[in-house]
Design a protein around this motif. Sequence first.
Motif, PDB file in Angstrom:
ATOM      1  N   ALA A 115       0.823  -1.304   0.030  1.00 11.19           N
ATOM      2  CA  ALA A 115       0.165  -0.023  -0.074  1.00 11.19           C
ATOM      3  C   ALA A 115       0.740   1.272  -0.159  1.00 11.19           C
ATOM      4  O   ALA A 115       0.754   2.100  -0.708  1.00 11.19           O
ATOM      5  CB  ALA A 115      -0.987   0.047   1.184  1.00 11.19           C
ATOM      6  N   LEU A 116       1.873   1.160   0.846  1.00 12.56           N
ATOM      7  CA  LEU A 116       2.882   2.299   1.034  1.00 12.56           C
ATOM      8  C   LEU A 116       3.573   2.391  -0.461  1.00 12.56           C
ATOM      9  O   LEU A 116       3.787   3.783  -1.015  1.00 12.56           O
ATOM     10  CB  LEU A 116       3.938   2.336   1.891  1.00 12.56           C
ATOM     11  CG  LEU A 116       4.923   3.315   2.060  1.00 12.56           C
ATOM     12  CD1 LEU A 116       4.402   4.753   2.404  1.00 12.56           C
ATOM     13  CD2 LEU A 116       5.956   3.037   3.161  1.00 12.56           C
ATOM     14  N   ARG A 118       2.558   1.602  -3.294  1.00 16.02           N
ATOM     15  CA  ARG A 118       1.541   2.070  -4.469  1.00 16.02           C
ATOM     16  C   ARG A 118       1.539   3.532  -4.257  1.00 16.02           C
ATOM     17  O   ARG A 118       1.297   4.349  -5.129  1.00 16.02           O
ATOM     18  CB  ARG A 118       0.181   1.382  -4.404  1.00 16.02           C
ATOM     19  CG  ARG A 118       0.211  -0.055  -5.151  1.00 16.02           C
ATOM     20  CD  ARG A 118      -1.221  -0.464  -5.168  1.00 16.02           C
ATOM     21  NE  ARG A 118      -1.728  -0.798  -4.016  1.00 16.02           N
ATOM     22  CZ  ARG A 118      -1.474  -1.802  -3.062  1.00 16.02           C
ATOM     23  NH1 ARG A 118      -0.670  -2.638  -3.503  1.00 16.02           N
ATOM     24  NH2 ARG A 118      -2.157  -1.946  -1.901  1.00 16.02           N
ATOM     25  N   GLN A 119       1.361   3.972  -2.873  1.00 12.58           N
ATOM     26  CA  GLN A 119       1.049   5.431  -2.723  1.00 12.58           C
ATOM     27  C   GLN A 119       2.400   6.223  -3.166  1.00 12.58           C
ATOM     28  O   GLN A 119       2.150   7.301  -3.823  1.00 12.58           O
ATOM     29  CB  GLN A 119       0.840   5.588  -1.237  1.00 12.58           C
ATOM     30  CG  GLN A 119       0.694   6.995  -0.834  1.00 12.58           C
ATOM     31  CD  GLN A 119       0.160   7.361   0.650  1.00 12.58           C
ATOM     32  OE1 GLN A 119       0.555   6.431   1.486  1.00 12.58           O
ATOM     33  NE2 GLN A 119      -0.245   8.344   0.889  1.00 12.58           N
ATOM     34  N   MET A 120       3.459   5.759  -2.793  1.00 15.12           N
ATOM     35  CA  MET A 120       4.936   6.321  -3.427  1.00 15.12           C
ATOM     36  C   MET A 120       4.930   6.482  -5.085  1.00 15.12           C
ATOM     37  O   MET A 120       5.444   7.511  -5.692  1.00 15.12           O
ATOM     38  CB  MET A 120       5.952   5.652  -2.782  1.00 15.12           C
ATOM     39  CG  MET A 120       6.207   5.911  -1.536  1.00 15.12           C
ATOM     40  SD  MET A 120       7.718   5.398  -0.974  1.00 15.12           S
ATOM     41  CE  MET A 120       7.774   5.913   0.640  1.00 15.12           C
ATOM     42  N   THR A 122       2.290   6.326  -7.106  1.00 15.27           N
ATOM     43  CA  THR A 122       1.062   7.223  -7.366  1.00 15.27           C
ATOM     44  C   THR A 122       1.313   8.539  -7.375  1.00 15.27           C
ATOM     45  O   THR A 122       1.285   9.451  -8.311  1.00 15.27           O
ATOM     46  CB  THR A 122      -0.222   6.680  -6.734  1.00 15.27           C
ATOM     47  OG1 THR A 122      -0.622   5.112  -7.135  1.00 15.27           O
ATOM     48  CG2 THR A 122      -1.274   7.451  -7.317  1.00 15.27           C
ATOM     49  N   ASP A 123       1.698   8.935  -6.011  1.00 16.56           N
ATOM     50  CA  ASP A 123       1.991  10.374  -5.724  1.00 16.56           C
ATOM     51  C   ASP A 123       2.816  10.466  -4.515  1.00 16.56           C
ATOM     52  O   ASP A 123       2.573  10.891  -3.577  1.00 16.56           O
ATOM     53  CB  ASP A 123       0.382  11.154  -5.475  1.00 16.56           C
ATOM     54  CG  ASP A 123       0.405  12.625  -5.187  1.00 16.56           C
ATOM     55  OD1 ASP A 123       1.514  13.185  -5.535  1.00 16.56           O
ATOM     56  OD2 ASP A 123      -0.484  13.100  -5.158  1.00 16.56           O
ATOM     57  N   LYS A 124       3.993  10.293  -4.979  1.00 19.18           N
ATOM     58  CA  LYS A 124       5.058  10.284  -4.013  1.00 19.18           C
ATOM     59  C   LYS A 124       5.344  11.973  -3.218  1.00 19.18           C
ATOM     60  O   LYS A 124       5.345  11.920  -2.125  1.00 19.18           O
ATOM     61  CB  LYS A 124       6.462  10.148  -4.780  1.00 19.18           C
ATOM     62  CG  LYS A 124       7.635  10.295  -3.616  1.00 19.18           C
ATOM     63  CD  LYS A 124       8.892   9.743  -4.409  1.00 19.18           C
ATOM     64  CE  LYS A 124       9.388  10.497  -5.606  1.00 19.18           C
ATOM     65  NZ  LYS A 124      10.537  10.258  -6.131  1.00 19.18           N
ATOM     66  N   GLN A 126       2.977  14.026  -2.647  1.00 19.94           N
ATOM     67  CA  GLN A 126       1.710  14.208  -1.713  1.00 19.94           C
ATOM     68  C   GLN A 126       2.268  13.558  -0.519  1.00 19.94           C
ATOM     69  O   GLN A 126       1.876  14.079   0.652  1.00 19.94           O
ATOM     70  CB  GLN A 126       0.351  13.932  -2.698  1.00 19.94           C
ATOM     71  CG  GLN A 126      -0.677  14.003  -1.321  1.00 19.94           C
ATOM     72  CD  GLN A 126      -0.680  15.599  -1.009  1.00 19.94           C
ATOM     73  OE1 GLN A 126      -1.084  16.518  -1.919  1.00 19.94           O
ATOM     74  NE2 GLN A 126      -0.729  16.075   0.302  1.00 19.94           N
ATOM     75  N   LEU A 127       2.556  12.195  -0.621  1.00 21.95           N
ATOM     76  CA  LEU A 127       3.169  11.470   0.632  1.00 21.95           C
ATOM     77  C   LEU A 127       4.082  12.346   1.366  1.00 21.95           C
ATOM     78  O   LEU A 127       4.206  12.569   2.477  1.00 21.95           O
ATOM     79  CB  LEU A 127       3.690  10.157   0.295  1.00 21.95           C
ATOM     80  CG  LEU A 127       4.165   9.130   1.272  1.00 21.95           C
ATOM     81  CD1 LEU A 127       2.780   8.616   2.063  1.00 21.95           C
ATOM     82  CD2 LEU A 127       5.125   8.176   0.925  1.00 21.95           C
ATOM     83  N   ASP A 130       2.654  15.243   2.978  1.00 26.30           N
ATOM     84  CA  ASP A 130       1.947  14.820   4.154  1.00 26.30           C
ATOM     85  C   ASP A 130       2.690  14.690   5.378  1.00 26.30           C
ATOM     86  O   ASP A 130       2.878  14.842   6.469  1.00 26.30           O
ATOM     87  CB  ASP A 130       1.098  13.654   3.963  1.00 26.30           C
ATOM     88  CG  ASP A 130       0.069  13.921   3.044  1.00 26.30           C
ATOM     89  OD1 ASP A 130      -0.334  15.197   2.807  1.00 26.30           O
ATOM     90  OD2 ASP A 130      -0.446  12.897   2.316  1.00 26.30           O
TER      91      ASP A 130
END
Length: 149
Positions: A115-116, A118-120, A122-124, A126-127, A130
């Motif tokens: 999940a992490l 994929r998040q990185m 997709t939109d590193k 934004q991560l 945050d």
Amino acid sequence: MQEKKAAPNRRSACPLNASVEMLGDRWSLLILRDMMLRGYSAFNEFLHSDEKIATNILADRLRRLESNGIISTQRDPSDGRKTIYTLTAKGIDLAPVMAEMVLWAARHEETGNQALVRQMRTDKEQLLADVRKRWEEKSRAQQHGALNS
């Protein structure tokens, strides 16, 4: 821009060598991961991470990170016997580097926490924004707490 400190005596002047000497080893990176992603700030929180770091190694790595200005410490206002560990600006600047290390490992090995990853992917940005925002909020709260104690 943050003012640079005079470099301590290092094995060489190579910038990669300097980063390796400041960080030390995998334990330091895992401590920083826990601070950035999990919000850990107490010795016992780090001690109970999945990797099961030994207490003597944990204490040593926390001292190393502090002596290199990557984390700072303060006494817990609610219990003066406890120490609160906080990332410094120098420490939070490692977030993009660590994100790239995660992506590199996931590209070349089967890893957990997809999940992490994929998040990185997709939109590193934004991560990372945050992570920085949580750090700024926590830093302000701790400074406010220190001023009121």
